[in-house]
Write a protein that holds these residues in place. Sequence first.
Motif, PDB file in Angstrom:
ATOM      1  N   GLN B  30       1.042  -1.237  -0.285  1.00  0.00           N
ATOM      2  CA  GLN B  30       0.064   0.230  -0.088  1.00  0.00           C
ATOM      3  C   GLN B  30       1.031   1.298  -0.303  1.00  0.00           C
ATOM      4  OE1 GLN B  30      -0.990  -2.296   2.752  1.00  0.00           O
ATOM      5  NE2 GLN B  30      -1.905  -3.420   0.830  1.00  0.00           N
ATOM      6  N   TYR B  31       1.977   1.060   0.226  1.00  0.00           N
ATOM      7  CA  TYR B  31       3.190   2.133   0.863  1.00  0.00           C
ATOM      8  C   TYR B  31       4.837   2.054   0.429  1.00  0.00           C
ATOM      9  CZ  TYR B  31      -0.465   3.935   4.111  1.00  0.00           C
ATOM     10  OH  TYR B  31      -1.823   4.543   4.449  1.00  0.00           O
ATOM     11  N   LEU B  32       4.994   2.993  -0.682  1.00  0.00           N
ATOM     12  CA  LEU B  32       6.353   2.318  -1.044  1.00  0.00           C
ATOM     13  C   LEU B  32       6.906   3.642  -0.784  1.00  0.00           C
ATOM     14  CD1 LEU B  32       7.038   1.431  -5.122  1.00  0.00           C
ATOM     15  CD2 LEU B  32       7.790   0.860  -2.539  1.00  0.00           C
ATOM     16  N   CYS B  33       7.748   3.527   0.026  1.00  0.00           N
ATOM     17  CA  CYS B  33       9.126   4.820   0.755  1.00  0.00           C
ATOM     18  C   CYS B  33      10.160   4.742   0.712  1.00  0.00           C
ATOM     19  CB  CYS B  33       8.968   4.729   2.317  1.00  0.00           C
ATOM     20  SG  CYS B  33       6.880   3.942   2.815  1.00  0.00           S
ATOM     21  N   PHE B  34      11.125   5.798   0.011  1.00  0.00           N
ATOM     22  CA  PHE B  34      12.331   6.244  -0.580  1.00  0.00           C
ATOM     23  C   PHE B  34      12.665   7.081  -0.240  1.00  0.00           C
ATOM     24  CE2 PHE B  34      11.624   4.969  -4.894  1.00  0.00           C
ATOM     25  CZ  PHE B  34      10.181   4.479  -4.790  1.00  0.00           C
ATOM     26  N   ASP B  35      14.187   6.249   0.863  1.00  0.00           N
ATOM     27  CA  ASP B  35      14.982   7.231   1.129  1.00  0.00           C
ATOM     28  C   ASP B  35      15.843   7.379   0.972  1.00  0.00           C
ATOM     29  OD1 ASP B  35      17.009   8.523   3.324  1.00  0.00           O
ATOM     30  OD2 ASP B  35      17.481   6.249   4.271  1.00  0.00           O
ATOM     31  N   SER B  36      16.427   8.560   0.095  1.00  0.00           N
ATOM     32  CA  SER B  36      17.521   9.664  -0.981  1.00  0.00           C
ATOM     33  C   SER B  36      18.063   9.606  -0.047  1.00  0.00           C
ATOM     34  CB  SER B  36      16.166  10.529  -1.703  1.00  0.00           C
ATOM     35  OG  SER B  36      14.850   9.869  -2.566  1.00  0.00           O
ATOM     36  N   LEU B  37      17.961   9.977   1.307  1.00  0.00           N
ATOM     37  CA  LEU B  37      18.863  10.634   1.613  1.00  0.00           C
ATOM     38  C   LEU B  37      19.888  10.248   2.813  1.00  0.00           C
ATOM     39  CD1 LEU B  37      16.736  13.777   2.428  1.00  0.00           C
ATOM     40  CD2 LEU B  37      17.779  13.933   0.481  1.00  0.00           C
ATOM     41  N   ALA B  38      20.823   9.827   2.177  1.00  0.00           N
ATOM     42  CA  ALA B  38      21.644   9.591   3.626  1.00  0.00           C
ATOM     43  C   ALA B  38      22.840  10.569   3.845  1.00  0.00           C
ATOM     44  CB  ALA B  38      23.145   8.372   2.518  1.00  0.00           C
ATOM     45  N   GLU B  39      23.886  10.227   5.000  1.00  0.00           N
ATOM     46  CA  GLU B  39      23.426  11.660   5.575  1.00  0.00           C
ATOM     47  C   GLU B  39      24.873  12.550   4.957  1.00  0.00           C
ATOM     48  OE1 GLU B  39      27.434  11.029   8.929  1.00  0.00           O
ATOM     49  OE2 GLU B  39      25.139  12.682  10.182  1.00  0.00           O
ATOM     50  N   LEU B  40      25.074  12.278   4.356  1.00  0.00           N
ATOM     51  CA  LEU B  40      26.025  13.521   3.536  1.00  0.00           C
ATOM     52  C   LEU B  40      25.539  13.539   1.993  1.00  0.00           C
ATOM     53  CD1 LEU B  40      27.813  12.054   0.919  1.00  0.00           C
ATOM     54  CD2 LEU B  40      29.187  11.676   2.261  1.00  0.00           C
ATOM     55  N   THR B  41      24.261  13.386   1.719  1.00  0.00           N
ATOM     56  CA  THR B  41      23.519  13.994   0.435  1.00  0.00           C
ATOM     57  C   THR B  41      23.640  14.546   0.303  1.00  0.00           C
ATOM     58  OG1 THR B  41      22.712  11.211   0.422  1.00  0.00           O
ATOM     59  CG2 THR B  41      21.872  12.924  -1.142  1.00  0.00           C
ATOM     60  N   LEU B  42      22.878  15.754   1.599  1.00  0.00           N
ATOM     61  CA  LEU B  42      22.416  17.264   1.651  1.00  0.00           C
ATOM     62  C   LEU B  42      23.673  17.772   1.313  1.00  0.00           C
ATOM     63  CD1 LEU B  42      19.901  17.889   4.714  1.00  0.00           C
ATOM     64  CD2 LEU B  42      19.813  17.316   2.369  1.00  0.00           C
ATOM     65  N   ALA B  43      24.953  17.823   1.482  1.00  0.00           N
ATOM     66  CA  ALA B  43      25.754  18.242   1.047  1.00  0.00           C
ATOM     67  C   ALA B  43      25.515  18.212  -0.339  1.00  0.00           C
ATOM     68  CB  ALA B  43      27.031  17.919   1.880  1.00  0.00           C
ATOM     69  N   ILE B  44      25.843  16.970  -1.193  1.00  0.00           N
ATOM     70  CA  ILE B  44      25.763  17.016  -2.059  1.00  0.00           C
ATOM     71  C   ILE B  44      24.465  18.056  -3.016  1.00  0.00           C
ATOM     72  CG2 ILE B  44      25.734  15.216  -4.180  1.00  0.00           C
ATOM     73  CD1 ILE B  44      26.554  13.433  -2.714  1.00  0.00           C
ATOM     74  N   LEU B  45      23.963  18.088  -2.685  1.00  0.00           N
ATOM     75  CA  LEU B  45      22.447  19.227  -3.055  1.00  0.00           C
ATOM     76  C   LEU B  45      22.364  20.215  -2.646  1.00  0.00           C
ATOM     77  CD1 LEU B  45      19.161  16.174  -1.995  1.00  0.00           C
ATOM     78  CD2 LEU B  45      20.657  16.180  -4.126  1.00  0.00           C
ATOM     79  N   GLN B  46      23.457  20.493  -1.675  1.00  0.00           N
ATOM     80  CA  GLN B  46      23.237  21.743  -1.154  1.00  0.00           C
ATOM     81  C   GLN B  46      24.375  22.336  -2.542  1.00  0.00           C
ATOM     82  OE1 GLN B  46      21.945  24.124  -0.080  1.00  0.00           O
ATOM     83  NE2 GLN B  46      23.647  25.544   0.178  1.00  0.00           N
TER      84      GLN B  46
END
Lengths: 109, 454
Positions: B30-46
Amino acid sequence: MARVQLRQIAMARSGDKGNTVNIALFAPSDDVYEDLAREVTPERVKAHFHGLIEGEVVRYLLPRLRAMNFVCREALGGGGSATLRMDNLGKCYASNLMRLEIEIGDDSG
Amino acid sequence: MKTIRIGAGQGFYGDSIMPAVETAKRGNVQYLCFDSLAELTLAILQKDRRRDPAKGYASDIARQMKELLPIAHANGIRIITNAGGMNPAGALREVKRVAQELGLRGLKLAVVTGDDVKSELDAFRDQGAALAHLEDGSDIASIRERIVFANAYLGSKPLVEALRLGADVVITGRVTDSALFLAPYIYEFDIGPKDWHRLAQGVLMGHLLECSGQAAGGNFSGDWQSVAELENIGFPIAEIQEDGAFTLTKTEETGGLVSVDTVREQLLYEIHDPFAYVTPDVVLNVTEVQLEELGTNRVRVTGARGTKRPDTFKIVMGYSDGWLGQAIWGYSWPDALAKARTADRIIRKQIEQAGLQFDEIRTDFIGYNSLHGALAAQPTEEPNEIYVRLAARTNSREDAAKLGRLVPPLMLSGPPAMGAFLGMMKPRELLGMWSCLVPRELVERGVQVTLTEV
């Protein structure tokens, strides 16, 4: 008593959080778990990782899961996005621990 | 008895999309959940967002949604994702665009904002939050001017709210990874905010799912060679019932392995104190957890205990911490390691001669010690090849770039048989991480859930 390398008797997984690495170590049986708990002390882990872990090593015991968790501070040269190290996420710490040699009881082999 | 099925969609930005598609098609979830953010991912996205203010979200969301939305829409699957990263509104725009291209109508999209607290830091300080470093208590003043992002780890509350509003897709920025999976459990069974043990089971379920393949035979240190078809790995699915007991499984058509051993390896992954794993929803104790193999690829999980949630949210900040200059090149047998060591000495002398100022210089010999550092045993046989990897840290982007330029002359004027100089690697900005705690209410007042319909 026999001397074995951890890779022969145990499983482990490691990961990062900031500049800290945790290594979870797992035994296949209660006998081996007792051996691990006796032999793989936080002091030994810290000494084993000489040059890689700069801070303290804390060990948590989870007998029900035949597991123990080593939390190793200052272990990543600043952390995933700041370190110059190639194993920047600490995922290889678990396999590095597998080099450690310990004494096991005759029942554990 | 009512049971809901929740599937793991992704374990990090860049993870494979196919397992989620497989679960959507055949997983009966009924649900599919995506964890796209490893700990350092925000650094990459920033870094992405600084180059282009329209970016800063996990950009694979468009491809994901293109594959998934039609199936999810047809099968009544709701999607929860933190792919919003540093720019949830940008991610929403992408999902809208994809939905329109696909001709989907009546889709409700929710966006959760308020995790980005960079502009609130001074207000937090004025209201008594010290922002001192969580580990060593040091004062934030030393890095205050160098902060490039600051995000709070939100809990499940706004996600549950989005589901109550009827959202088909929930897009968030930084939330605790487990909250993505906990939210549907809370929503479906109306779990109360102080129902600590059930919340603990829900967080544990999320913790086991959030790293995608890792609970299903990926990165497994046991008998990994016997794990079936890793190229076709199925991501884990949790069947959770009202009391919080859940079974971990995967679709039958996929590879991988869900066993007591693969599950317990994931159970302690990136957990510090197993008696007290702190989340914004509950403090989880996993020491009494029981794992029971019910059959092939079916493991039942019970026994998580919970205690009162903290009065604080964790904030993680990234701050500029200099530049990394890097070069990699190889040497062939014979004497590969000796050649590599000589090359390292040559470059280090030339760094001195050129007067380059590096705060730290590091040499790794790839094939010998680059992952094992000081623990690597001296090779007993001569390796066929060794790569030198030289890395240096400096405050100057220009100096970082100069490191690589020292290497090409070694081709003709260094030790023999150099191969595979991988070009001048572009300097990379290093980001330090600063974690601190802030009173819950200071963060919560900025959290918003916005619903739009396509």
